[in-house]
Motif scaffolding. Structure first.
Motif, PDB file in Angstrom:
ATOM      1  N   TYR A  26       0.846  -1.193   0.000  1.00 21.42           N
ATOM      2  CA  TYR A  26       0.000   0.000   0.000  1.00 21.42           C
ATOM      3  C   TYR A  26       0.883   1.245   0.000  1.00 21.42           C
ATOM      4  O   TYR A  26       2.070   1.198   0.328  1.00 21.42           O
ATOM      5  N   GLN A  66     -12.404  -7.094   8.242  1.00 20.06           N
ATOM      6  CA  GLN A  66     -11.509  -6.757   7.140  1.00 20.06           C
ATOM      7  C   GLN A  66     -12.274  -6.767   5.824  1.00 20.06           C
ATOM      8  O   GLN A  66     -12.939  -7.753   5.503  1.00 20.06           O
ATOM      9  N   LYS A  68     -12.108  -5.244   1.525  1.00 18.55           N
ATOM     10  CA  LYS A  68     -11.314  -4.651   0.447  1.00 18.55           C
ATOM     11  C   LYS A  68     -12.256  -4.004  -0.558  1.00 18.55           C
ATOM     12  O   LYS A  68     -13.197  -4.619  -1.044  1.00 18.55           O
ATOM     13  N   VAL A  79      -7.265   0.904  -4.357  1.00 17.46           N
ATOM     14  CA  VAL A  79      -7.657  -0.220  -3.514  1.00 17.46           C
ATOM     15  C   VAL A  79      -7.602   0.239  -2.066  1.00 17.46           C
ATOM     16  O   VAL A  79      -6.558   0.701  -1.587  1.00 17.46           O
ATOM     17  N   TYR A  80      -8.744   0.137  -1.388  1.00 19.44           N
ATOM     18  CA  TYR A  80      -8.846   0.508   0.031  1.00 19.44           C
ATOM     19  C   TYR A  80      -8.970  -0.783   0.839  1.00 19.44           C
ATOM     20  O   TYR A  80      -9.941  -1.520   0.703  1.00 19.44           O
ATOM     21  N   ASP A  81      -7.979  -1.039   1.682  1.00 18.00           N
ATOM     22  CA  ASP A  81      -7.978  -2.222   2.535  1.00 18.00           C
ATOM     23  C   ASP A  81      -8.377  -1.774   3.945  1.00 18.00           C
ATOM     24  O   ASP A  81      -7.578  -1.185   4.673  1.00 18.00           O
ATOM     25  N   TRP A  82      -9.647  -2.032   4.304  1.00 12.33           N
ATOM     26  CA  TRP A  82     -10.210  -1.569   5.571  1.00 12.33           C
ATOM     27  C   TRP A  82      -9.997  -2.620   6.658  1.00 12.33           C
ATOM     28  O   TRP A  82     -10.320  -3.785   6.467  1.00 12.33           O
ATOM     29  N   LYS A  83      -9.488  -2.176   7.800  1.00 13.81           N
ATOM     30  CA  LYS A  83      -9.314  -3.057   8.953  1.00 13.81           C
ATOM     31  C   LYS A  83      -9.980  -2.385  10.159  1.00 13.81           C
ATOM     32  O   LYS A  83      -9.639  -1.247  10.498  1.00 13.81           O
TER      33      LYS A  83
END
Length: 302
Positions: A26, A66, A68, A79-83
């Motif tokens: 990222y 989690q 995506k 691309v947004y990788d949400w946690k």
């Protein structure tokens, strides 16, 4: 000796720089805290994603913590990788790792030295979601009541399959038919409308459920209709009280699951809901009430 230390330092720096430029998945990270539980964030994010015309449906792994998301801005694919991480019963931390797939290397070079358009776009997108989330969590309340028993009822019902988002739509579509059929046949009601979930697929947010009207059982029930009949049996459960629009009553399901996890209570993900207000009458939605039951899994070894 000094030469060896210098060479080792340069090697570590080179390895670190190579990882940063070519391996790190990222380009930029945004963090914030939200005054709600993870399930509410998960569902609000999925609803918000649908308003953005995304490249594809938002992806969730085995955990609802989690997700995506892929969004297109001009010639860039983000691309947004949400946690999502729960902090307390009513707060969560959210971290979003963001990558511009088409310009990742250039972004990594520029980000440490300037406030790039990529960073500004990323922050704006997350801020837009935060505003949407705050509006959402202001529109409902969930209170955990503790252990209770699902009320025993004999019901007339219609089985429905739908997405989780369209649960209330399935209820509204069938309300008039069920009420008129029961009224025309002189059937006596025995409580508020209910939803009995038969299967909840949390990975794809799909439901199979029965939309039920509790009735007094008799020998003259209408049989040549789409209505079916059954008994909802009493069962130990965790109970919550939900206030808000019934479209989002499932937020209480997540709250109950979080509560049970902290208390080491194993639940069956087949909630039962009872709705005490008629949405057709309008009014302040925060005054609408639903009682939500999540069955406690039975210990068959006892």
């Amino acid at each position: 000796m000094k030469k060896k230390v210098l060479l080792s330092t340069l090697l570590l720096l080179a390895l670190g720089l190579s990882w940063y430029l070519f391996v790190k998945p990222y380009d930029y990270t945004v963090r914030f805290e939200a005054k709600t539980f993870p399930g509410a964030i998960n569902q609000a994010l999925k609803l918000w994603d649908q308003t953005l015309e995304p490249i594809e449906q938002i992806q969730q792994n085995e955990s609802l913590y989690q997700l995506k998301q892929k969004l297109k801005f001009g010639d860039s694919l983000y691309v947004y990788d949400w946690k999502i991480k729960p902090l307390t019963d009513s707060t969560s931390k959210v971290r979003i790792n963001i990558q511009d797939v088409n310009h990742s290397l250039m972004n990594k070079i520029k980000v440490p030295f300037s406030d790039t358009d990529f960073e500004k776009r990323s922050r704006k997108t997350v801020l837009d979601f935060m505003e949407n989330l705050n509006d959402h969590i202001d529109a409902f309340k969930v209170k955990i009541d503790g252990k209770a028993e699902i009320p025993s009822k004999y019901v007339a019902y219609i089985p429905i399959k739908s997405s989780q988002f369209k649960k209330a739509g399935g209820m509204m579509k069938n309300t008039t038919y069920i009420e008129q059929t029961l009224m025309q046949n002189g059937v006596q009601l025995d409580g508020p409308p209910m939803v009995e979930v038969i299967e909840w697929n949390r990975s794809v947010d799909s439901l199979e459920y029965n939309f039920c009207y509790p009735i007094i059982k008799s020998d003259s029930l209408p049989m040549n209709t789409d209505l079916k009949y059954k008994s909802i049996l009493p069962k130990n459960a965790l109970k919550a009280t939900y206030n808000g629009n019934y479209i989002t009553s499932d937020r209480a399901w997540y709250k109950l699951m979080d509560y049970a996890s902290k208390k080491n209570i194993e639940l069956e993900p087949t909630p039962v809901e009872a709705f005490y207000n008629n949405p057709n009458f309008g009014g302040n939605e925060l005054n609408w009430k639903a009682e939500i039951y999540m069955p406690i899994k039975e210990d068959l070894s006892e």
